[in-house]
Design a protein around this motif. Sequence first.
Motif, PDB file in Angstrom:
ATOM      1  N   ALA A  39     -10.745  36.392  66.621  1.00 44.97           N
ATOM      2  CA  ALA A  39     -11.601  36.269  65.416  1.00 44.97           C
ATOM      3  C   ALA A  39     -12.019  37.646  64.920  1.00 44.97           C
ATOM      4  CB  ALA A  39     -12.824  35.406  65.740  1.00 44.97           C
ATOM      5  N   LEU A  40     -12.381  38.537  65.844  1.00 43.97           N
ATOM      6  CA  LEU A  40     -12.771  39.894  65.437  1.00 43.97           C
ATOM      7  C   LEU A  40     -11.607  40.637  64.806  1.00 43.97           C
ATOM      8  CD1 LEU A  40     -15.000  40.995  68.455  1.00 43.97           C
ATOM      9  CD2 LEU A  40     -15.729  40.646  66.107  1.00 43.97           C
ATOM     10  N   SER A  41     -10.404  40.477  65.365  1.00 47.52           N
ATOM     11  CA  SER A  41      -9.226  41.130  64.789  1.00 47.52           C
ATOM     12  C   SER A  41      -8.965  40.614  63.376  1.00 47.52           C
ATOM     13  CB  SER A  41      -7.999  40.873  65.673  1.00 47.52           C
ATOM     14  OG  SER A  41      -8.193  41.430  66.956  1.00 47.52           O
ATOM     15  N   LYS A  42      -9.093  39.289  63.220  1.00 49.03           N
ATOM     16  CA  LYS A  42      -8.870  38.691  61.901  1.00 49.03           C
ATOM     17  C   LYS A  42      -9.889  39.226  60.883  1.00 49.03           C
ATOM     18  CE  LYS A  42      -8.510  34.228  59.588  1.00 49.03           C
ATOM     19  NZ  LYS A  42      -8.676  32.777  59.716  1.00 49.03           N
ATOM     20  N   ARG A  43     -11.163  39.279  61.293  1.00 50.30           N
ATOM     21  CA  ARG A  43     -12.199  39.793  60.386  1.00 50.30           C
ATOM     22  C   ARG A  43     -11.971  41.250  60.048  1.00 50.30           C
ATOM     23  NH1 ARG A  43     -17.778  37.562  62.857  1.00 50.30           N
ATOM     24  NH2 ARG A  43     -16.539  37.681  64.723  1.00 50.30           N
ATOM     25  N   SER A  44     -11.519  42.023  61.023  1.00 47.98           N
ATOM     26  CA  SER A  44     -11.248  43.439  60.786  1.00 47.98           C
ATOM     27  C   SER A  44     -10.134  43.609  59.758  1.00 47.98           C
ATOM     28  CB  SER A  44     -10.879  44.108  62.109  1.00 47.98           C
ATOM     29  OG  SER A  44     -10.479  45.442  61.896  1.00 47.98           O
ATOM     30  N   LYS A  45      -9.061  42.792  59.898  1.00 45.99           N
ATOM     31  CA  LYS A  45      -7.957  42.872  58.932  1.00 45.99           C
ATOM     32  C   LYS A  45      -8.419  42.461  57.533  1.00 45.99           C
ATOM     33  CE  LYS A  45      -4.276  42.193  62.322  1.00 45.99           C
ATOM     34  NZ  LYS A  45      -3.268  41.270  62.868  1.00 45.99           N
ATOM     35  N   ALA A  47     -11.458  42.684  56.329  1.00 47.04           N
ATOM     36  CA  ALA A  47     -12.329  43.745  55.796  1.00 47.04           C
ATOM     37  C   ALA A  47     -11.498  44.913  55.289  1.00 47.04           C
ATOM     38  CB  ALA A  47     -13.311  44.206  56.869  1.00 47.04           C
ATOM     39  N   GLU A  48     -10.441  45.276  56.054  1.00 45.75           N
ATOM     40  CA  GLU A  48      -9.575  46.383  55.604  1.00 45.75           C
ATOM     41  C   GLU A  48      -8.877  46.019  54.298  1.00 45.75           C
ATOM     42  OE1 GLU A  48      -6.953  47.285  58.813  1.00 45.75           O
ATOM     43  OE2 GLU A  48      -8.520  48.156  60.072  1.00 45.75           O
ATOM     44  N   ALA A  49      -8.403  44.758  54.213  1.00 49.76           N
ATOM     45  CA  ALA A  49      -7.724  44.327  52.983  1.00 49.76           C
ATOM     46  C   ALA A  49      -8.688  44.352  51.802  1.00 49.76           C
ATOM     47  CB  ALA A  49      -7.153  42.917  53.191  1.00 49.76           C
ATOM     48  N   ALA A  50      -9.919  43.885  52.015  1.00 46.62           N
ATOM     49  CA  ALA A  50     -10.918  43.903  50.936  1.00 46.62           C
ATOM     50  C   ALA A  50     -11.234  45.327  50.517  1.00 46.62           C
ATOM     51  CB  ALA A  50     -12.190  43.177  51.387  1.00 46.62           C
ATOM     52  N   PHE A  51     -11.372  46.224  51.525  1.00 43.67           N
ATOM     53  CA  PHE A  51     -11.654  47.625  51.205  1.00 43.67           C
ATOM     54  C   PHE A  51     -10.522  48.247  50.379  1.00 43.67           C
ATOM     55  CE2 PHE A  51     -11.152  52.114  52.299  1.00 43.67           C
ATOM     56  CZ  PHE A  51     -12.350  52.607  51.825  1.00 43.67           C
ATOM     57  N   LEU A  52      -9.267  47.969  50.791  1.00 41.72           N
ATOM     58  CA  LEU A  52      -8.113  48.508  50.043  1.00 41.72           C
ATOM     59  C   LEU A  52      -8.071  47.954  48.624  1.00 41.72           C
ATOM     60  CD1 LEU A  52      -5.312  48.515  52.772  1.00 41.72           C
ATOM     61  CD2 LEU A  52      -6.348  50.493  51.664  1.00 41.72           C
ATOM     62  N   ASN A  53      -8.420  46.681  48.488  1.00 38.86           N
ATOM     63  CA  ASN A  53      -8.427  46.066  47.152  1.00 38.86           C
ATOM     64  C   ASN A  53      -9.451  46.753  46.247  1.00 38.86           C
ATOM     65  OD1 ASN A  53      -7.935  44.320  45.077  1.00 38.86           O
ATOM     66  ND2 ASN A  53      -9.161  42.653  45.918  1.00 38.86           N
ATOM     67  N   VAL A  54     -10.677  46.953  46.776  1.00 33.74           N
ATOM     68  CA  VAL A  54     -11.725  47.637  46.001  1.00 33.74           C
ATOM     69  C   VAL A  54     -11.318  49.072  45.707  1.00 33.74           C
ATOM     70  CG1 VAL A  54     -14.108  48.464  46.103  1.00 33.74           C
ATOM     71  CG2 VAL A  54     -13.572  46.153  46.861  1.00 33.74           C
ATOM     72  N   TYR A  55     -10.738  49.735  46.709  1.00 44.39           N
ATOM     73  CA  TYR A  55     -10.321  51.131  46.543  1.00 44.39           C
ATOM     74  C   TYR A  55      -9.267  51.260  45.443  1.00 44.39           C
ATOM     75  CZ  TYR A  55      -8.507  55.764  47.629  1.00 44.39           C
ATOM     76  OH  TYR A  55      -8.114  57.065  47.541  1.00 44.39           O
ATOM     77  N   LYS A  56      -8.274  50.303  45.436  1.00 43.32           N
ATOM     78  CA  LYS A  56      -7.224  50.339  44.410  1.00 43.32           C
ATOM     79  C   LYS A  56      -7.811  50.166  43.018  1.00 43.32           C
ATOM     80  CE  LYS A  56      -3.431  48.704  47.339  1.00 43.32           C
ATOM     81  NZ  LYS A  56      -2.570  47.550  47.669  1.00 43.32           N
TER      82      LYS A  56
END
Length: 198
Positions: A39-45, A47-56
């Motif tokens: 579950a933690l790995s899934k949440r981490s992925k 969060a990274e995807a959301a961060f990349l989306n906002v960054y883009k």
Amino acid sequence: MFPFSFLLRWLFPDPPLLLQDLRKQVAPLLKSFQGEIDALSKRSKEAEAAFLNVYKRLIDVPDPVPALDLGQQLQLKVQRLHDIETENQKLRETLEEYNKEFAEVKNQEVTIKALKEKIREYEQTLKNQAETIALEKEQKLQNDFAEKERKLQETQMSTTSKLEEAEHKVQSLQTALEKTRTELFDLKTKYDEEITAK
């Protein structure tokens, strides 16, 4: 997943029954632990995807500083234009007042004479006001002085009365003391006579 069976075999090589019991007890805990890690790995992925989306999205946005600077400059210009327009309006009103005054007063000597008369009136008014204020202040000071003098006299009279009363009390106490001494002396004399008689 970490090979816990190897660890358990290494820690407990002899008792195979104990190992089986321990495996049964630890298995649910390991499964729960692995589920938490997943579950933690899934949440981490995520969060990274959301961060990349906002960054883009943010990377494509142009720098707002030049636009803000331009907006600030335009705001200052608008404010300056507004101030200038207000000042021009005041100047127009003042000019209209001057034109009316020049239309009413055609002769410069008449204007100077009227201004001198106004100045003289103002000076006289100020002089009268100053004299009135000075008289009022003087009257107030005299009243204050008279009030303070009256209070001082009352205080002196009260103090004198208290002093006389205190002197009278001292005199009374002195008389009482003398009387007490006399009585005490008489009692002592009687006591000595009685002792001598015995």
